[in-house]
Structure formats: structure tokens, C-alpha cells
Design an enzyme around this catalytic site. Structure first.
Site, PDB file in Angstrom:
ATOM      1  N   CYS A 181     112.651  42.945  23.698  1.00 59.16           N
ATOM      2  CA  CYS A 181     113.085  41.629  23.209  1.00 59.16           C
ATOM      3  C   CYS A 181     114.272  41.761  22.260  1.00 59.16           C
ATOM      4  O   CYS A 181     115.388  41.391  22.563  1.00 59.16           O
ATOM      5  CB  CYS A 181     111.939  40.936  22.477  1.00 59.16           C
TER       6      CYS A 181
HETATM    7  N1  SAJ Z   1     111.672  46.462  13.388  1.00 61.06           N
HETATM    8  C1  SAJ Z   1     112.330  46.978  12.281  1.00 61.06           C
HETATM    9  N2  SAJ Z   1     112.260  46.285  11.116  1.00 61.06           N
HETATM   10  C2  SAJ Z   1     111.571  45.115  11.007  1.00 61.06           C
HETATM   11  C3  SAJ Z   1     110.918  44.603  12.139  1.00 61.06           C
HETATM   12  C4  SAJ Z   1     110.982  45.283  13.330  1.00 61.06           C
HETATM   13  O1  SAJ Z   1     112.958  48.033  12.347  1.00 61.06           O
HETATM   14  O2  SAJ Z   1     111.532  44.553   9.905  1.00 61.06           O
HETATM   15  C5  SAJ Z   1     111.770  47.175  14.654  1.00 61.06           C
HETATM   16  C6  SAJ Z   1     110.438  47.621  15.186  1.00 61.06           C
HETATM   17  O3  SAJ Z   1     110.124  48.916  14.718  1.00 61.06           O
HETATM   18  C7  SAJ Z   1     110.681  47.629  16.699  1.00 61.06           C
HETATM   19  C8  SAJ Z   1     111.695  46.515  16.895  1.00 61.06           C
HETATM   20  O4  SAJ Z   1     112.287  46.278  15.616  1.00 61.06           O
HETATM   21  O5  SAJ Z   1     111.262  48.849  17.110  1.00 61.06           O
HETATM   22  C9  SAJ Z   1     111.097  45.222  17.413  1.00 61.06           C
HETATM   23  O6  SAJ Z   1     110.007  44.946  16.589  1.00 61.06           O
HETATM   24  P1  SAJ Z   1     109.288  43.463  16.612  1.00 61.06           P
HETATM   25  O7  SAJ Z   1     108.290  43.473  15.526  1.00 61.06           O
HETATM   26  O8  SAJ Z   1     110.322  42.437  16.612  1.00 61.06           O
HETATM   27  O9  SAJ Z   1     108.465  43.512  17.957  1.00 61.06           O
HETATM   28  P2  SAJ Z   1     108.758  42.922  19.378  1.00 61.06           P
HETATM   29  O10 SAJ Z   1     109.937  43.544  20.011  1.00 61.06           O
HETATM   30  O11 SAJ Z   1     107.465  43.023  20.085  1.00 61.06           O
HETATM   31  O12 SAJ Z   1     109.139  41.420  19.074  1.00 61.06           O
HETATM   32  C10 SAJ Z   1     108.253  40.404  19.424  1.00 61.06           C
HETATM   33  C11 SAJ Z   1     109.154  39.288  19.822  1.00 61.06           C
HETATM   34  N3  SAJ Z   1     108.417  38.302  20.541  1.00 61.06           N
HETATM   35  C12 SAJ Z   1     109.054  37.685  21.565  1.00 61.06           C
HETATM   36  O13 SAJ Z   1     110.174  37.963  21.911  1.00 61.06           O
HETATM   37  C13 SAJ Z   1     108.276  36.657  22.264  1.00 61.06           C
HETATM   38  C14 SAJ Z   1     109.811  38.640  18.618  1.00 61.06           C
HETATM   39  O14 SAJ Z   1     110.324  37.350  18.972  1.00 61.06           O
HETATM   40  C15 SAJ Z   1     108.844  38.417  17.512  1.00 61.06           C
HETATM   41  O15 SAJ Z   1     109.550  37.906  16.385  1.00 61.06           O
HETATM   42  C16 SAJ Z   1     108.202  39.727  17.136  1.00 61.06           C
HETATM   43  O16 SAJ Z   1     107.449  40.146  18.292  1.00 61.06           O
HETATM   44  C17 SAJ Z   1     107.293  39.562  15.941  1.00 61.06           C
HETATM   45  O17 SAJ Z   1     107.512  38.615  15.179  1.00 61.06           O
HETATM   46  O18 SAJ Z   1     106.445  40.439  15.758  1.00 61.06           O
END
Ligand code: SAJ
Length: 419
Positions: free
Chosen positions: A254
Site C-alpha cells: 500500500c
Molecule cells: N512504517 C514506518 N513508520 C511508521 C508507520 C509505518 O516506517 O510510523 C512502515 C512499516 O514498518 C511498514 C510500512 O511503513 O514497512 C507500512 O506500514 P503500515 O503500518 O502503513 O502498514 P500497511 O502497509 O499494512 O498499511 C495499511 C494501509 N491500509 C490500506 O491501505 C487499506 C494503510 O492505509 C493504513 O494506514 C495502515 O495499514 C495502518 O494504518 O496501519
């Protein structure tokens, strides 16, 4: 006169098909079944069909069976980017072609996949309309999925949705459908493009904010400041601040992908999203920075990275799951393979992808350990365990461990954004 799709939805007799049974489609199908709708899953992958059947819902690889009698069709297929970071509509096109022969004017087709503004109208609708008179074209709507894999608080039943139809009638039917399966607000958007834009904006917001704290990390390492302490301090402000965590990179299907859908669409219209592009560049450079920290740790410990055995803890893109798509840990592993003597890996949620199944075996004989994914399993690794394994340096890619405790054990420690 046959009942309208709206009447069937209200009576929960509408036949619903879900195309694509991955992390979005399968939960959607299970929720739709739980709400009492007759429903069928469709996937090109027989193992996903089998998994759906084992979960207690009907599923098939045959579009005629899944879509033939459907009043509502959800398309929940991947929208990745290719090796040049260009949007890849292949799965959406394939799904549209498999659905098209089996839908008519009383069918509602809803695209849930994340796409750039304009795609439902420009990519999917023509496929569904091919060979049909205007009166035979199905209703088409868009409602971007918002599933967060591993999140047990928010899922398909309670995450609010935005929705729009290519006609008012399509929008009405789509909104009515989501109101029956989602216990949360359903917001009508003025157009398909507006609904499509919402999702790419949501995820671009996340990517740029992570890039912000990642860039702060690079600067604070030189200023001798601990970015996590600073962010914890800023987070005491009860308004106007949202904390994000710096780390060794941004993975998943995403966050690192969706901004490119907006970047490419705007570029086609003559606008360059410089800020989104820069954020992507910053985040994509973080795995390389983590590997540079491995070299710095080796130097400080008195040896060269190229003569070091390195263990990478975690391959998944985020804690608690085994999904390695676009994972920074994979980039770190592959980069280290060209710079270290040996590279071993451990991944509790996808052991088959790693070189070692046990943490102890993965640590034994390692000169350097880099924590790339913050799985809870790694919280039980103590400085003593690292010492006993012969570890001489640690790179903490997710600010996971206690720097002073590790240093007190005589092990060199470097963390992203830490002095
Ligand atoms: N990450 C960071 N720092 C942060 C947050 C995340 O480095 O503060 C990294 C994570 O380690 C990972 C990547 O970013 O490698 C993505 O992390 P994520 O928590 O955003 O997880 P995703 O990719 O599963 O994002 C999903 C997404 N959901 C959809 O697209 C429907 C996103 O929209 C959501 O915001 C996210 O989950 C969420 O909120 O947890």
C-alpha cells in the site's frame, strides 16, 4: 418485473460475488456471508479458492459460476507497480474481462482496489461495456478498500467507507450495499474520481509523514540527538501533531505503492508531485542507510563489513505478519549479500523464506545482527544472548532494543535516528 438490485440488497437476497480472495477479498466475502447474503468468491488461484472454502464460504475459479447470477460484484484484486514504479493495472484488466460477459444492466460492479483518479471510468468501465449497448452496461461504483493487515481493532465490518457510482443510481445501490455490511459511516463522494482520490491521498499522507521522521533521523544521527526522544516529546502536544516512527524503510503493498498511482496520473496531466516523489526517495533510501550503519558498526568494532557474518532479523514489511512484499528487510538482505561475508536471515511468520528457523541458530556466530522487522518475538533477545552468540555489533532498524544495555554488554550499537 424482477426485483431491483436495491430491493434485493435491502432484503439481503442479492447474490454477491467477490473477485480476488486475498487480504481484502476474503474478509469481505466472509463478512458478506455473515450478513446473510448468498455469495461466491472467485479467484484465479485455486489455493485461494480452497482457503475460502475451508473458511466456510463458496468459491470457484470459474467466472461463469461466480458471476453468472450475481447482482453485486466486488473486484478486490492487487494494484501493484512494475519494476519502473509504474502502475500495473493487469489484475484489474484481467478481472474486468472475466466479469464482463456475465454482467448486465441490473448488476452492480464495485471496484475496491486502490487506483488513481479516473481509472474506474477509463480502465474498468470500457471492459464491462465492451460489446454491450448502452442499456446493457452494468452499474459501476468505486469504494476503496481500507484493510490493515494484522489490525484486530479495525476491519471490514467497522471501517468507514467512501463510495461513488458512475451514475447516481449506481452510487445509491453501492451505498445501500455497504450500509448493510459495514457498521460505520458510509460517505458518498461526488464522483468516482473523488472516491479514488481519497485512498491514494490517505496512503500518500502516511508515506510523506514517515519520510519526514526518516529524514529527521538522518539529520539527528549527526546532531547526536535521539529522534525517538524528540518525537516522544513532540507527541506530548495534545493537538496538531501525529507521531510516526522512523525505521529502516517503508514496505507493503500500500504505502510505498499508492503514491505512485497519484504521481503518474498527475504527471499525465502535466503536474509533478515533487513532494510525493521526494518522500518516496527518502523512504526508499532507508534500507541502504541501515546497511551503511552495519559498516559503521563493523568499523567501530574493529573489523570490516566484508569479513563479517551478518544476521538479518525479520523479512516481513511490518510486525506480526509474514508478508514480504516491497519489504525493506528484503532490500537490506540483498544489499548485504554484496557487502558482507555471509548473510543469514530469520522470519518467524514466513520461516520458509529465511535461512534459519530458530533465533538461536540465526544468531550463532553472527558478527553483526540487524533488526529489520519489529516482531514481538525479538523482544526476548537479551544483550547476554547476543554476547553468548558472539555478536559484536547491532543495528537496530526499528528502535527496538535498549541501546545502553547492549553497549553495557560490550556490543557496538547503532540505531536509525539514534546517536
Ligand atoms: N512504517 C514506518 N513508520 C511508521 C508507520 C509505518 O516506517 O510510523 C512502515 C512499516 O514498518 C511498514 C510500512 O511503513 O514497512 C507500512 O506500514 P503500515 O503500518 O502503513 O502498514 P500497511 O502497509 O499494512 O498499511 C495499511 C494501509 N491500509 C490500506 O491501505 C487499506 C494503510 O492505509 C493504513 O494506514 C495502515 O495499514 C495502518 O494504518 O496501519
Amino acid at each position: 418485473m424482477s426485483q431491483s438490485a436495491l430491493e434485493k440488497i435491502e432484503q439481503r437476497t442479492a447474490q454477491v460475488a467477490v473477485v480476488g480472495l486475498g487480504y481484502v477479498g476474503l474478509p469481505a466475502l466472509l463478512r458478506i456471508a455473515a450478513m446473510g447474503f448468498p455469495c461466491q468468491g472467485l479467484d484465479i488461484d485455486a489455493s485461494k479458492v480452497a482457503a475460502a472454502q475451508q473458511a466456510g464460504v463458496a468459491a470457484t475459479t470459474d467466472p461463469a459460476v461466480a458471476i453468472g447470477e450475481a447482482d453485486v460484484v466486488l473486484i478486490c484484486v492487487p494494484t501493484p507497480v512494475d519494476e519502473n514504479r509504474k502502475p500495473d493495472y493487469g489484475p484489474v484488466i484481467a478481472a474486468g474481462k472475466s466479469v464482463a460477459p456475465h454482467v448486465g444492466p441490473d448488476t452492480l460492479v464495485i471496484l475496491e482496489s486502490t487506483v488513481s483518479p479516473g481509472s474506474t471510468e477509463e480502465v474498468l468501465l470500457p471492459l464491462l461495456a465492451e460489446g454491450k449497448s448502452p442499456q446493457e452496461v452494468p452499474m459501476v461504483a468505486h469504494s476503496p478498500e481500507r484493510i490493515d493487515p494484522g489490525n484486530h481493532d479495525w476491519d471490514v465490518h467497522n471501517i468507514p467507507r467512501v463510495v461513488a457510482g458512475h451514475t447516481a443510481a449506481a452510487g445509491d445501490v453501492a451505498a445501500a450495499f455497504y450500509e448493510t455490511i459495514v457498521d460505520a459511516p458510509i460517505k458518498r463522494m461526488s464522483s468516482l474520481r473523488a472516491a479514488e482520490a481519497v485512498k491514494v491521498v490517505e496512503n500518500s499522507f502516511r508515506d510523506i509523514n514517515i519520510a519526514f521522521v526518516n529524514e529527521l533521523s538522518l539529520g539527528f544521527e549527526r546532531l547526536g540527538l535521539d529522534v525517538h526522544e524528540i518525537l516522544d516529546g513532540a507527541a506530548t502536544k495534545p493537538f496538531g501533531f501525529m507521531r510516526f516512527s522512523p525505521g529502516c524503510g517503508v514496505g507493503g503493498h500500500c504505502i510505498p505503492v499508492d503514491p505512485y498511482y497519484l504521481i503518474e496520473q498527475a504527471r499525465r496531466e502535466g503536474f509533478e508531485h515533487r513532494f510525493l516523489i521526494l518522500a518516496r526517495e527518502i523512504n526508499e533510501a532507508m534500507p541502504g542507510h541501515a546497511v551503511d550503519l552495519c559498516a559503521a558498526v563493523a568499523d567501530e568494532a574493529g573489523f570490516a563489513l566484508k569479513s563479517a557474518n551478518v544476521t538479518v532479523l525479520g523479512l516481513a514489511y511490518k510486525p506480526g505478519i509474514g508478508d514480504t512484499r516491497e519489504s525493506p528487510a528484503i532490500v537490506i538482505r540483498d544489499t548485504l549479500q554484496g557487502r558482507a561475508k555471509s548473510v543469514r536471515t530469520h522470519e518467524p511468520y514466513a520461516p520458509g523464506d529465511a535461512t534459519h528457523e530458530s533465533i538461536a541458530d540465526a544468531l550463532a556466530g553472527a558478527d553483526i545482527v540487524i533488526l529489520a522487522t519489529g516482531h514481538d518475538e525479538y523482544r526476548r533477545i537479551t544483550p547476554q544472548m547476543l554476547s553468548e552468540a558472539g555478536v559484536r555489533g547491532v543495528v537496530d532498524g526499528r528502535t527496538f532494543w535498549d541501546a545502553s544495555a547492549i553497549r553495557a554488554a560490550g556490543i557496538v550499537y547503532r540505531g536509525i535516528g539514534r546517536p
